[in-house]
Write an enzyme that holds these catalytic residues in place. Structure first.
Site, PDB file in Angstrom:
ATOM      1  N   CYS A 136       9.431  28.475  15.733  1.00  0.00           N
ATOM      2  CA  CYS A 136       9.351  27.667  14.502  1.00  0.00           C
ATOM      3  C   CYS A 136      10.130  28.316  13.365  1.00  0.00           C
ATOM      4  CB  CYS A 136       7.900  27.453  14.081  1.00  0.00           C
ATOM      5  SG  CYS A 136       7.035  26.301  15.154  1.00  0.00           S
ATOM      6  N   GLU A 191       5.497  25.576   4.579  1.00  0.00           N
ATOM      7  CA  GLU A 191       6.138  26.889   4.622  1.00  0.00           C
ATOM      8  C   GLU A 191       7.106  27.095   3.458  1.00  0.00           C
ATOM      9  OE1 GLU A 191       5.138  29.131   6.513  1.00  0.00           O
ATOM     10  OE2 GLU A 191       4.075  28.058   8.109  1.00  0.00           O
ATOM     11  N   ARG A 194       6.055  37.154  20.483  1.00  0.00           N
ATOM     12  CA  ARG A 194       4.862  37.760  21.093  1.00  0.00           C
ATOM     13  C   ARG A 194       4.665  37.255  22.520  1.00  0.00           C
ATOM     14  NH1 ARG A 194      -0.044  35.851  21.446  1.00  0.00           N
ATOM     15  NH2 ARG A 194       0.303  34.155  19.980  1.00  0.00           N
ATOM     16  N   HIS A 202       3.656  23.681   9.169  1.00  0.00           N
ATOM     17  CA  HIS A 202       2.854  24.049  10.339  1.00  0.00           C
ATOM     18  C   HIS A 202       1.536  23.272  10.312  1.00  0.00           C
ATOM     19  CE1 HIS A 202       4.938  27.916  11.718  1.00  0.00           C
ATOM     20  NE2 HIS A 202       4.648  27.267  12.836  1.00  0.00           N
TER      21      HIS A 202
END
Ligand code: PCA
Length: 213
Positions: free
Chosen positions: A144, A81, A91, A166
């Site tokens: 995260c 990342e 979500r 990830h």
């Protein structure tokens, strides 16, 4: 001997396992000469506790580098990342039932932080051992990203380099769904190469890791 703190997450969203923890736990205690030792720890998947847990680990273990990892189901490679944003937009509920929508990770904090890891060198090294890897431009807006942002915020100006990786699902998590996955042994090897490269590389290589859109 210096310490490299490596974290993975507990399972979430009704999954029985989280490959990030399954992989990093295998690297707990690994040493590279008398240079550095990896200490692997598991973080809760909850907005209210994950960042605080990580901050406590940093205070307790005094690491020279911190790399957090988590699952990104649907991704096919080890994604390093680049940026953490100051935004929570969940979500799904986290493991404590919280589902923040459009809140700040750190109220009044900068919009984003960049990783302080040499992400291009890490991607290159992982690919060189035949394992799929790429630079990712977003860590999402769930726990995260929140932990990644809090990590960068906590360590800014400290000289302690840190970032987030990830990982894909494990084959048994996706079964016949057609979703991408990566075997646990491959994940462990790829993470080990990425982490060792991060530790040993102080100036990143100049290679494209961008996307057109
Ligand atoms: N993945 C989630 C949270 C925990 C994890 O392993 C995420 O990408 O935010």
């Amino acid at each position: 001997m210096q310490t490299l703190l490596l974290t993975g997450f507990e399972p979430f969203d009704q999954d029985p396992v989280n490959p990030s923890w399954e992989a990093v736990r295998q690297l707990d205690g690994v040493q590279w000469g008398d240079e550095v030792q990896i200490l692997a720890r598991r973080l809760p998947c909850a907005f209210a506790t994950a960042g605080e847990h990580l901050t406590q680990l940093i205070e307790e273990l005094r690491p020279a580098m911190v790399i957090a990892t988590g699952l990104a189901s649907g991704r096919s490679d080890i994604s390093i990342e680049r940026v953490a944003i100051n935004l929570n937009d969940a979500r799904i509920p986290d493991n404590l039932g919280a589902q923040p929508i459009d809140t700040a990770v750190v109220s009044g904090g900068p919009a984003a932080y960049f990783t302080t890891l040499p992400i291009k060198a890490m991607v290159k090294a992982v690919r060189e051992v035949g394992i799929a890897a790429s630079v990712s431009q977003t860590a999402g807006t769930f726990v995260c990203n929140q932990v990644f942002y809090q990590l960068q915020h906590t360590l800014v100006g400290s000289g302690i380099r840190s970032g987030f990786i990830h990982v894909p699902s494990l084959p048994e998590q996706v079964a016949d769904s057609g979703q991408p996955s990566m075997a646990l042994d491959t994940l462990v090897e790829g993470l080990q190469v990425a982490i060792l490269t991060a530790w040993r590389t102080t100036v990143d290589v100049s290679e494209t890791g961008g996307q057109v859109s």
